[in-house]
Design a protein around this motif. Structure first.
Motif, PDB file in Angstrom:
ATOM      1  N   GLY A  19       7.712  -2.949  -4.720  1.00 22.95           N
ATOM      2  CA  GLY A  19       6.326  -2.504  -4.735  1.00 22.95           C
ATOM      3  C   GLY A  19       5.671  -2.645  -3.378  1.00 22.95           C
ATOM      4  N   ALA A  20       5.824  -3.799  -2.755  1.00 23.16           N
ATOM      5  CA  ALA A  20       5.199  -4.057  -1.465  1.00 23.16           C
ATOM      6  C   ALA A  20       5.947  -3.336  -0.351  1.00 23.16           C
ATOM      7  CB  ALA A  20       5.185  -5.557  -1.175  1.00 23.16           C
ATOM      8  N   LEU A  21       5.218  -2.969   0.681  1.00 24.25           N
ATOM      9  CA  LEU A  21       5.841  -2.246   1.792  1.00 24.25           C
ATOM     10  C   LEU A  21       6.915  -3.081   2.474  1.00 24.25           C
ATOM     11  CD1 LEU A  21       5.961   0.254   3.580  1.00 24.25           C
ATOM     12  CD2 LEU A  21       4.141  -0.750   4.972  1.00 24.25           C
ATOM     13  N   THR A  22       6.725  -4.388   2.557  1.00 22.08           N
ATOM     14  CA  THR A  22       7.737  -5.224   3.202  1.00 22.08           C
ATOM     15  C   THR A  22       9.093  -5.087   2.507  1.00 22.08           C
ATOM     16  OG1 THR A  22       6.937  -7.089   1.863  1.00 22.08           O
ATOM     17  CG2 THR A  22       6.135  -6.928   4.129  1.00 22.08           C
ATOM     18  N   ALA A  52      -7.457   2.511   5.856  1.00 22.49           N
ATOM     19  CA  ALA A  52      -6.985   1.471   6.777  1.00 22.49           C
ATOM     20  C   ALA A  52      -5.565   1.024   6.467  1.00 22.49           C
ATOM     21  CB  ALA A  52      -7.933   0.273   6.730  1.00 22.49           C
ATOM     22  N   GLU A  53      -5.127   1.210   5.205  1.00 20.65           N
ATOM     23  CA  GLU A  53      -3.770   0.818   4.838  1.00 20.65           C
ATOM     24  C   GLU A  53      -2.737   1.646   5.581  1.00 20.65           C
ATOM     25  OE1 GLU A  53      -2.623  -1.622   2.969  1.00 20.65           O
ATOM     26  OE2 GLU A  53      -4.631  -2.387   2.557  1.00 20.65           O
ATOM     27  N   ALA A  54      -3.091   2.885   5.943  1.00 20.67           N
ATOM     28  CA  ALA A  54      -2.140   3.733   6.655  1.00 20.67           C
ATOM     29  C   ALA A  54      -1.788   3.150   8.015  1.00 20.67           C
ATOM     30  CB  ALA A  54      -2.707   5.142   6.804  1.00 20.67           C
ATOM     31  N   ALA A  55      -2.785   2.641   8.718  1.00 24.96           N
ATOM     32  CA  ALA A  55      -2.525   2.047  10.038  1.00 24.96           C
ATOM     33  C   ALA A  55      -1.664   0.802   9.914  1.00 24.96           C
ATOM     34  CB  ALA A  55      -3.837   1.733  10.732  1.00 24.96           C
ATOM     35  N   ARG A  58       1.836   1.955   9.271  1.00 16.65           N
ATOM     36  CA  ARG A  58       2.464   2.491  10.478  1.00 16.65           C
ATOM     37  C   ARG A  58       2.990   1.369  11.368  1.00 16.65           C
ATOM     38  NH1 ARG A  58       0.668   2.735  15.352  1.00 16.65           N
ATOM     39  NH2 ARG A  58      -1.499   2.399  14.708  1.00 16.65           N
ATOM     40  N   ARG A  59       2.211   0.325  11.538  1.00 18.31           N
ATOM     41  CA  ARG A  59       2.650  -0.775  12.404  1.00 18.31           C
ATOM     42  C   ARG A  59       3.935  -1.410  11.866  1.00 18.31           C
ATOM     43  NH1 ARG A  59      -3.045  -1.592  12.794  1.00 18.31           N
ATOM     44  NH2 ARG A  59      -3.036  -3.128  11.095  1.00 18.31           N
ATOM     45  N   ALA A  60       3.984  -1.631  10.570  1.00 14.52           N
ATOM     46  CA  ALA A  60       5.170  -2.267   9.982  1.00 14.52           C
ATOM     47  C   ALA A  60       6.389  -1.344  10.047  1.00 14.52           C
ATOM     48  CB  ALA A  60       4.882  -2.653   8.531  1.00 14.52           C
ATOM     49  N   ILE A  61       6.188  -0.073   9.777  1.00 12.68           N
ATOM     50  CA  ILE A  61       7.296   0.886   9.783  1.00 12.68           C
ATOM     51  C   ILE A  61       7.816   1.088  11.197  1.00 12.68           C
ATOM     52  CG2 ILE A  61       7.837   3.332   9.405  1.00 12.68           C
ATOM     53  CD1 ILE A  61       5.884   3.151   6.962  1.00 12.68           C
ATOM     54  N   THR A  62       6.910   1.208  12.151  1.00 15.50           N
ATOM     55  CA  THR A  62       7.319   1.377  13.546  1.00 15.50           C
ATOM     56  C   THR A  62       8.068   0.153  14.044  1.00 15.50           C
ATOM     57  OG1 THR A  62       5.438   2.838  13.977  1.00 15.50           O
ATOM     58  CG2 THR A  62       6.493   1.825  15.888  1.00 15.50           C
ATOM     59  N   GLY A  65      11.632   0.189  13.213  1.00 13.89           N
ATOM     60  CA  GLY A  65      12.451   1.220  13.840  1.00 13.89           C
ATOM     61  C   GLY A  65      12.847   2.344  12.912  1.00 13.89           C
ATOM     62  N   ILE A  66      12.052   2.582  11.873  1.00 17.33           N
ATOM     63  CA  ILE A  66      12.338   3.679  10.956  1.00 17.33           C
ATOM     64  C   ILE A  66      11.186   4.681  11.019  1.00 17.33           C
ATOM     65  CG2 ILE A  66      13.828   2.327   9.442  1.00 17.33           C
ATOM     66  CD1 ILE A  66      11.532   1.890   7.566  1.00 17.33           C
ATOM     67  N   ASN A  67      11.365   5.819  10.356  1.00 18.16           N
ATOM     68  CA  ASN A  67      10.347   6.853  10.388  1.00 18.16           C
ATOM     69  C   ASN A  67      10.074   7.370   8.984  1.00 18.16           C
ATOM     70  OD1 ASN A  67      11.955   9.635  10.056  1.00 18.16           O
ATOM     71  ND2 ASN A  67      13.172   8.223  11.289  1.00 18.16           N
ATOM     72  N   VAL A  68       8.895   7.920   8.796  1.00 17.57           N
ATOM     73  CA  VAL A  68       8.481   8.461   7.499  1.00 17.57           C
ATOM     74  C   VAL A  68       8.874   9.933   7.434  1.00 17.57           C
ATOM     75  CG1 VAL A  68       6.533   8.889   5.968  1.00 17.57           C
ATOM     76  CG2 VAL A  68       6.560   6.836   7.383  1.00 17.57           C
ATOM     77  N   VAL A  69       9.665  10.304   6.429  1.00 18.10           N
ATOM     78  CA  VAL A  69      10.137  11.686   6.323  1.00 18.10           C
ATOM     79  C   VAL A  69       9.253  12.534   5.421  1.00 18.10           C
ATOM     80  CG1 VAL A  69      12.519  11.035   6.829  1.00 18.10           C
ATOM     81  CG2 VAL A  69      11.759  11.163   4.433  1.00 18.10           C
ATOM     82  N   ALA A  70       8.496  11.908   4.518  1.00 15.39           N
ATOM     83  CA  ALA A  70       7.617  12.660   3.617  1.00 15.39           C
ATOM     84  C   ALA A  70       6.748  11.694   2.835  1.00 15.39           C
ATOM     85  CB  ALA A  70       8.423  13.519   2.640  1.00 15.39           C
ATOM     86  N   LEU A  71       5.645  12.218   2.313  1.00 17.40           N
ATOM     87  CA  LEU A  71       4.793  11.506   1.365  1.00 17.40           C
ATOM     88  C   LEU A  71       4.828  12.262   0.046  1.00 17.40           C
ATOM     89  CD1 LEU A  71       1.645  10.767   3.583  1.00 17.40           C
ATOM     90  CD2 LEU A  71       3.756   9.434   3.373  1.00 17.40           C
TER      91      LEU A  71
END
Length: 289
Positions: A19-22, A52-55, A58-62, A65-71
């Motif tokens: 569930g959590a992004l981590t 604000a959750e998007a920012a 982004r910090r955690a995903i960046t 070293g991975i990237n977002v391919v779709a929402l």
């Protein structure tokens, strides 16, 4: 399949692992993959979360070293029939545009509206009108809508899918092919594929046995969805977009997005099965990560 076929980038719809992004990030990095597809965080759809959750995401995903391919949106999905307020879909698209801008993707998954008692001609006309307006708005926002072969008017019929594209704008609306949806929805995804192949910009990978209303999900390549044949045809045609794992082994969106303790392990096992399947299809190449 030709030797020069390109193995697509591997990704996953990770709210089926945590569930959590981590936790969602962890399962992708543990697999060694480079792509993540986001649908919910903490059990809440992205469009319902503060901007604000998007920012923070982004910090955690960046950092990983991975990237977002779709929402993945709820636009036109199983919970939003054609009689549901269209304003909800436009609002969700606008909200996800902010997420896309922050996360560095332009791809948004949609569906094409289940019926709700309308005669087929009226259902069709309403769907095509909405798709036209959604594609117009997506173009204005710089987004690419990806229609999935799942719930809705065009969910299982390739000719209807092509009508959707004609009603929209192919710079802002293309197709998402899911290998396993046919089992639950009563058609052969393998038979669907050739007609829509030139218009596919994104792929979900799942496998299943059983039938409509009684699908049982399986590791990629071990069920009845002809996943290997579908992937082989995609690769032979030069498909080089994401292959995004959506195993449905621990979590099914219709039943809520609350993965249990074993969800990450099941997701990882499905990911390794997908890697092994790709290695058999292209024995001279390692899956790209």
């Amino acid at each position: 399949m030709p030797d020069e076929a390109i193995i697509p980038r591997l990704a996953g719809i990770t709210d089926e692992a945590a569930g959590a992004l981590t936790g969602q990030i962890r399962v992708i990095t543990d697999l060694g993959w480079s792509g993540i597809e986001l649908r919910s965080l903490g059990g809440r759809a992205l469009a319902d979360l503060p901007a604000a959750e998007a920012a923070r995401a982004r910090r955690a995903i960046t950092a990983a070293g991975i990237n977002v391919v779709a929402l993945d949106s709820r636009i036109g999905n199983w919970a939003r029939p054609i009689t549901a307020p269209f304003a909800d879909d436009l609002a969700e698209l606008d909200a996800l545009a902010e997420w896309c801008s922050v996360l560095g993707t332009r791809a948004v998954r949609i569906m094409s509206y289940p019926n709700d008692g309308l005669a087929e001609p009226e259902w069709r006309d309403r769907v095509l009108d909405r798709m036209h307006r959604l594609a117009q708005r997506a173009r204005e926002l710089g987004l690419l809508l990806l229609h999935e072969n799942c719930a809705g008017w065009a969910g299982r019929d390739p000719e209807r899918m092509l009508q959707l594209l004609d009603a929209g704008d192919r710079s802002a609306l293309l197709l998402l092919f899911d290998t396993g949806n046919g089992i639950e929805h009563g058609y052969s995804a393998r038979d669907l594929l050739p007609r829509i192949l030139p218009h596919i910009a994104h792929v979900h990978v799942k496998d299943a046995t059983g039938g409509p209303g009684a699908a049982s999900y399986a590791l990629p390549g071990s069920g009845d969805a002809q996943v290997a044949e579908c992937l082989q045809e995609l690769l032979a045609a030069g498909y080089d977009g994401p292959l995004s794992l959506e195993p449905h082994l621990a979590v099914r969106p219709h039943e809520g997005l609350h993965p249990g303790e074993s969800a990450a392990d099941l997701f990882t096992t499905a990911g390794r099965s997908l890697e092994q399947l790709l290695q058999r299809l292209v024995p001279t190449a390692e899956p790209a990560r």
